[in-house]
Structure formats: structure tokens, C-alpha cells
Design a protein around this motif. Sequence first.
Motif, mmCIF file in Angstrom:
data_model
loop_
_atom_site.group_PDB
_atom_site.id
_atom_site.type_symbol
_atom_site.label_atom_id
_atom_site.label_comp_id
_atom_site.label_asym_id
_atom_site.label_seq_id
_atom_site.Cartn_x
_atom_site.Cartn_y
_atom_site.Cartn_z
ATOM 1 N N GLU A 68 33.790 43.605 34.946
ATOM 2 C CA GLU A 68 34.623 42.408 34.996
ATOM 3 C C GLU A 68 35.548 42.335 33.774
ATOM 4 O OE1 GLU A 68 34.231 37.522 35.004
ATOM 5 O OE2 GLU A 68 32.424 38.744 35.266
ATOM 6 N N LYS A 69 35.011 42.573 32.583
ATOM 7 C CA LYS A 69 35.812 42.540 31.354
ATOM 8 C C LYS A 69 36.914 43.593 31.388
ATOM 9 C CE LYS A 69 33.085 43.072 27.953
ATOM 10 N NZ LYS A 69 32.356 43.136 26.685
ATOM 11 N N LYS A 70 36.590 44.802 31.816
ATOM 12 C CA LYS A 70 37.585 45.886 31.852
ATOM 13 C C LYS A 70 38.692 45.585 32.854
ATOM 14 C CE LYS A 70 34.566 49.634 30.338
ATOM 15 N NZ LYS A 70 33.856 50.864 30.738
ATOM 16 N N ILE B 30 44.708 43.750 33.543
ATOM 17 C CA ILE B 30 45.623 43.010 34.413
ATOM 18 C C ILE B 30 46.252 41.856 33.645
ATOM 19 C CG2 ILE B 30 45.791 41.658 36.546
ATOM 20 C CD1 ILE B 30 43.276 43.202 37.504
ATOM 21 N N THR B 31 47.588 41.749 33.734
ATOM 22 C CA THR B 31 48.279 40.636 33.087
ATOM 23 C C THR B 31 48.661 39.553 34.095
ATOM 24 O OG1 THR B 31 50.397 41.788 33.325
ATOM 25 C CG2 THR B 31 49.201 42.071 31.245
ATOM 26 N N GLY B 32 48.688 39.879 35.373
ATOM 27 C CA GLY B 32 49.065 38.916 36.409
ATOM 28 C C GLY B 32 47.948 37.949 36.736
ATOM 29 N N HIS B 33 48.241 37.054 37.679
ATOM 30 C CA HIS B 33 47.276 36.027 38.087
ATOM 31 C C HIS B 33 46.270 36.620 39.078
ATOM 32 C CE1 HIS B 33 45.648 32.092 38.910
ATOM 33 N NE2 HIS B 33 45.804 32.321 40.205
ATOM 34 N N ILE B 34 45.012 36.667 38.654
ATOM 35 C CA ILE B 34 43.919 37.156 39.504
ATOM 36 C C ILE B 34 42.722 36.237 39.321
ATOM 37 C CG2 ILE B 34 44.586 39.589 39.401
ATOM 38 C CD1 ILE B 34 42.065 39.785 37.404
ATOM 39 N N ALA B 35 41.746 36.396 40.184
ATOM 40 C CA ALA B 35 40.464 35.700 40.026
ATOM 41 C C ALA B 35 39.359 36.730 40.202
ATOM 42 C CB ALA B 35 40.323 34.585 41.055
#
Length: 196
Positions: free
Chosen positions: A92-94, A99-104
Motif C-alpha cells: 500500500e505504501k509503495k 502515484i501523484t493522481g487521485h486514487i483510493a
Amino acid sequence: MKTSIADIVDSKSTAEQIEPTVLLEEAQLTGMLILRASAARDQLSAALRSVLELELPERLQSDARGAHFCVRWMSPDEWLLSCPIEQAYDIEKKLRAAITGHIAIVNVSGGYCLLTLSGVDAINVMRKSTSYNINPENFPPGKVVNTVMAKAQATLMKLDGDRYEVLVRRSLADYLWLWLQRAGKEYGLQAVVATA
């Protein structure tokens, strides 16, 4: 060795010994991460490729690396990644760092029970349990579907040979187990703990 779910099995339920042709395995606690991205889908795909050498699958498919990592398509912007429980937080941390965009990314490891149904009569137990067409031409290896199994919401994936993966919410696992016990009784259904 019997599982906590398998302990429910009534050993007196069969008067005669039946050679089991269906095996039900409950996986040990498995890491589960829900991945969601729409605009940042390409970034998520690249991150997943660099961190785990996995591809975001297209509709109704999965991508697996060995027996320990698998990403399943759940909806147009949602995937479910399974991994060894001890690696879930690190993965999860990696992914977040890449990723710089919006994710969940949501860790739902404790919320699901992962079962594998296998054996020559596994397909018959599956046919009794879901209305989804699991015939080989419609349900090839790697295909993933969200459907109802014995009135419980479940995610099914066809594995190799005569093996099926059933992913169900932990709160419904006992109910589904009891259903599978009855559906597999005529085939001598046997339950075990997965060793790896």
C-alpha cells in the motif's frame, strides 16, 4: 487440519463413507487492498506494474503472479488486490508513493474470507450454488464475476483445471459454508486449511 469454518461440519451427517470428490479450502488470512482510480488509472497501472509486475486487468478478468498476488477487476474503476497479509501495508505504501493522481487504496484484509472449491464435482456444487453460467466456455480461467452465491454476494474466479475461487464477506462466510456443506454432501465434500 480443519478450519474454523470446517469445524461446523457435522461428522455424523453421512451414514456411509463417501470418497470425497470436492475439496473446500479456506485460505489463511490474506491481504486485500481495494484499488480505485478513474483519471489516475494509467498511474495506478504503472505503479502496480513497477511494484508487483502485475497489470490492471480489463473487464471481468484478473492478473496473477504466482500463488500469492492477484488483482481482480471489480468494476470500471475498482480492482481488488490480494497478497500475503504481512506485505499488505508495505505494498500500500509503495503504491501510494508511486502515484501523484487521485486514487483510493483501502485495506480490507479482515473483511473477506477466501475459499477455493476444487475437485471433479466442484462444478456441480457451483451449479447448485449460483445462477451464473459457469460452463467452461463462459467461465474460462482468470475470469472474475461479482454475483450471488446461495443468496450471498460473492466474487467468483475460475482458476486452473477444476478449481474455483470464492471471495465472500467474512460476515457471510458461515452462512455460505453451511450452504456449500449441504450442496457438496452427495460428493463427500471435505474441508481443509490451505497450507500456503
